[in-house]
Design an enzyme around this catalytic site. Structure first.
Site, PDB file in Angstrom:
ATOM      1  N   TYR A   1     -44.825  -2.858 -32.566  1.00  0.00           N
ATOM      2  CA  TYR A   1     -43.608  -3.391 -33.069  1.00  0.00           C
ATOM      3  C   TYR A   1     -43.395  -3.150 -34.663  1.00  0.00           C
ATOM      4  O   TYR A   1     -42.296  -2.795 -34.799  1.00  0.00           O
ATOM      5  CB  TYR A   1     -43.820  -4.995 -32.988  1.00  0.00           C
ATOM      6  CG  TYR A   1     -43.339  -5.513 -31.486  1.00  0.00           C
ATOM      7  CD1 TYR A   1     -42.635  -5.283 -30.697  1.00  0.00           C
ATOM      8  CD2 TYR A   1     -44.364  -6.200 -31.053  1.00  0.00           C
ATOM      9  CE1 TYR A   1     -42.479  -5.567 -29.617  1.00  0.00           C
ATOM     10  CE2 TYR A   1     -44.588  -6.768 -29.862  1.00  0.00           C
ATOM     11  CZ  TYR A   1     -43.394  -6.383 -29.091  1.00  0.00           C
ATOM     12  OH  TYR A   1     -43.117  -6.704 -27.691  1.00  0.00           O
TER      13      TYR A   1
ATOM     14  N   PHE B   1     -41.178  -0.008 -35.144  1.00  0.00           N
ATOM     15  CA  PHE B   1     -39.847  -0.187 -35.000  1.00  0.00           C
ATOM     16  C   PHE B   1     -39.217  -0.918 -36.221  1.00  0.00           C
ATOM     17  O   PHE B   1     -37.968  -1.303 -36.316  1.00  0.00           O
ATOM     18  CB  PHE B   1     -39.352  -0.636 -33.757  1.00  0.00           C
ATOM     19  CG  PHE B   1     -39.614   0.009 -32.897  1.00  0.00           C
ATOM     20  CD1 PHE B   1     -39.083   1.222 -32.089  1.00  0.00           C
ATOM     21  CD2 PHE B   1     -40.940  -0.002 -32.066  1.00  0.00           C
ATOM     22  CE1 PHE B   1     -39.211   2.009 -31.154  1.00  0.00           C
ATOM     23  CE2 PHE B   1     -41.397   0.768 -30.861  1.00  0.00           C
ATOM     24  CZ  PHE B   1     -40.588   1.683 -30.503  1.00  0.00           C
TER      25      PHE B   1
HETATM   26  C1  LIG Z   1     -46.365  -1.884 -25.211  1.00  0.00           C
HETATM   27  C2  LIG Z   1     -45.339  -1.019 -24.253  1.00  0.00           C
HETATM   28  C3  LIG Z   1     -44.027  -1.911 -24.102  1.00  0.00           C
HETATM   29  C4  LIG Z   1     -44.892   0.165 -24.626  1.00  0.00           C
HETATM   30  O1  LIG Z   1     -43.992   0.756 -23.857  1.00  0.00           O
HETATM   31  P1  LIG Z   1     -43.891   2.398 -23.594  1.00  0.00           P
HETATM   32  O2  LIG Z   1     -42.770   2.732 -22.830  1.00  0.00           O
HETATM   33  O3  LIG Z   1     -45.264   2.756 -23.328  1.00  0.00           O
HETATM   34  O4  LIG Z   1     -43.405   2.735 -25.161  1.00  0.00           O
HETATM   35  P2  LIG Z   1     -42.621   4.125 -25.488  1.00  0.00           P
HETATM   36  O5  LIG Z   1     -42.915   5.203 -24.750  1.00  0.00           O
HETATM   37  O6  LIG Z   1     -41.384   3.812 -25.783  1.00  0.00           O
HETATM   38  O7  LIG Z   1     -43.463   4.287 -27.095  1.00  0.00           O
HETATM   39  C5  LIG Z   1     -42.791   4.168 -28.263  1.00  0.00           C
HETATM   40  C6  LIG Z   1     -43.594   4.753 -29.232  1.00  0.00           C
HETATM   41  O8  LIG Z   1     -44.513   4.083 -29.598  1.00  0.00           O
HETATM   42  C7  LIG Z   1     -45.890   4.651 -29.266  1.00  0.00           C
HETATM   43  N1  LIG Z   1     -46.818   3.535 -28.603  1.00  0.00           N
HETATM   44  C8  LIG Z   1     -46.698   3.316 -27.154  1.00  0.00           C
HETATM   45  N2  LIG Z   1     -47.564   2.464 -26.766  1.00  0.00           N
HETATM   46  C9  LIG Z   1     -48.288   2.063 -27.857  1.00  0.00           C
HETATM   47  C10 LIG Z   1     -49.178   1.157 -28.324  1.00  0.00           C
HETATM   48  N3  LIG Z   1     -49.816   0.373 -27.303  1.00  0.00           N
HETATM   49  N4  LIG Z   1     -49.578   0.929 -29.540  1.00  0.00           N
HETATM   50  C11 LIG Z   1     -49.070   1.722 -30.554  1.00  0.00           C
HETATM   51  N5  LIG Z   1     -47.924   2.611 -30.246  1.00  0.00           N
HETATM   52  C12 LIG Z   1     -47.688   2.732 -28.982  1.00  0.00           C
HETATM   53  C13 LIG Z   1     -45.790   5.700 -28.730  1.00  0.00           C
HETATM   54  O9  LIG Z   1     -46.573   6.669 -28.840  1.00  0.00           O
HETATM   55  C14 LIG Z   1     -44.045   6.200 -29.001  1.00  0.00           C
HETATM   56  O10 LIG Z   1     -44.232   6.817 -30.123  1.00  0.00           O
HETATM   57  P3  LIG Z   1     -43.540   8.127 -30.403  1.00  0.00           P
HETATM   58  O11 LIG Z   1     -42.016   8.037 -30.102  1.00  0.00           O
HETATM   59  O12 LIG Z   1     -43.668   8.698 -31.843  1.00  0.00           O
HETATM   60  O13 LIG Z   1     -44.006   9.010 -29.463  1.00  0.00           O
HETATM   61  C15 LIG Z   1     -46.075  -0.857 -22.822  1.00  0.00           C
HETATM   62  O14 LIG Z   1     -47.150  -0.217 -23.295  1.00  0.00           O
HETATM   63  C16 LIG Z   1     -46.485  -1.920 -22.217  1.00  0.00           C
HETATM   64  O15 LIG Z   1     -45.818  -2.637 -21.272  1.00  0.00           O
HETATM   65  N6  LIG Z   1     -47.892  -2.531 -22.234  1.00  0.00           N
HETATM   66  C17 LIG Z   1     -48.573  -3.674 -21.456  1.00  0.00           C
HETATM   67  C18 LIG Z   1     -47.799  -4.708 -22.164  1.00  0.00           C
HETATM   68  C19 LIG Z   1     -47.719  -5.200 -23.682  1.00  0.00           C
HETATM   69  O16 LIG Z   1     -48.758  -4.771 -24.369  1.00  0.00           O
HETATM   70  N7  LIG Z   1     -46.568  -5.536 -24.318  1.00  0.00           N
HETATM   71  C20 LIG Z   1     -46.299  -5.879 -25.751  1.00  0.00           C
HETATM   72  C21 LIG Z   1     -45.637  -7.146 -25.869  1.00  0.00           C
HETATM   73  S1  LIG Z   1     -46.381  -8.546 -26.385  1.00  0.00           S
END
Ligand SMILES: CC(C)(COP(=O)(O)OP(=O)(O)OC[C@H]1O[C@@H](n2cnc3c(N)ncnc32)[C@H](O)[C@@H]1OP(=O)(O)O)[C@@H](O)C(=O)NCCC(=O)NCCS
Length: 170
Positions: free
Chosen positions: A140, A143
């Site tokens: 988060y 962003f």
């Molecule tokens: C966290 C989550 C929502 C990210 O969704 P995603 O579609 O994989 O993320 P994105 O592809 O949009 O990534 C956006 C950016 O964040 C980074 N990123 C993705 N997952 C990340 C993580 N776990 N930690 C840190 N950075 C991360 C990516 O590298 C990307 O950066 P870039 O644009 O410079 O390459 C997904 O991994 C998920 O559902 N995880 C399990 C549930 C969870 O942890 N939810 C969090 C809310 S409490």
């Protein structure tokens, strides 16, 4: 191409797996009821071409929230009344098979747009989110979300940052 829809019976929730059981179970067991009863609203990302029983690629949940201004960083709290309202991003998840493809970012931007819709009608100082762990917190923060001083897993995205993200200046 993907589109965002309010969760309904038209969506196949059973196959959803984001790697976190509580987030999977919430979508499967609770989200639709909560959406219908107004406890929160869950929006799902589906393929534009999907017709019946649409597979869910990702989802987020929003609800109205109220906080004490003193929970915010001091320089923000100073200019606010004691109680403030905002929108809580309760949950955010992307299916494992779809992770790291930008869908999380897409969902977050969609949540920001939903916040602006609420703001235009009822105000609110920004989006809040409860990160489930430090990894989610780091996600988060990328962003522009700011951790609360006394509870770093509660983060805040101010209206101003949301406007900057949506206008493409961030
Ligand atoms: C966290 C989550 C929502 C990210 O969704 P995603 O579609 O994989 O993320 P994105 O592809 O949009 O990534 C956006 C950016 O964040 C980074 N990123 C993705 N997952 C990340 C993580 N776990 N930690 C840190 N950075 C991360 C990516 O590298 C990307 O950066 P870039 O644009 O410079 O390459 C997904 O991994 C998920 O559902 N995880 C399990 C549930 C969870 O942890 N939810 C969090 C809310 S409490």
């Amino acid at each position: 191409m993907f589109k965002l829809e309010l969760l309904s019976r038209a969506h196949d929730r059973d196959a959803f797996d984001c790697g976190s059981e509580p987030l999977n179970n919430y979508l499967k067991q609770t989200a639709r009821q909560h959406t219908e009863r107004g406890i929160s609203r869950t929006f799902v990302l589906v393929e534009e071409s999907a017709s019946e029983s649409k597979p869910v690629a990702g989802y987020f949940t929003l609800n109205i929230c109220q906080l004490r201004a003193e929970q915010l960083p001091a320089e923000m709290a100073r200019r606010l009344p004691r109680e403030v309202a905002g929108v809580k991003l309760g949950r955010l998840a992307v299916a494992k098979s779809r992770q790291r493809q930008g869908l999380g970012r897409l969902l977050l931007v969609a949540a920001m747009k939903k916040f602006v819709e609420v703001f235009d009608s009822a105000g609110g100082i920004g989006l809040f989110v409860d990160a489930k762990d430090n990894e989610a917190k780091t996600y988060y923060e990328r962003f522009g979300f700011i951790p609360m001083p006394d509870n770093p897993l509660l983060l805040f995205l101010p209206l101003q940052t949301i406007r900057e993200v949506l206008s493409g200046t961030l």
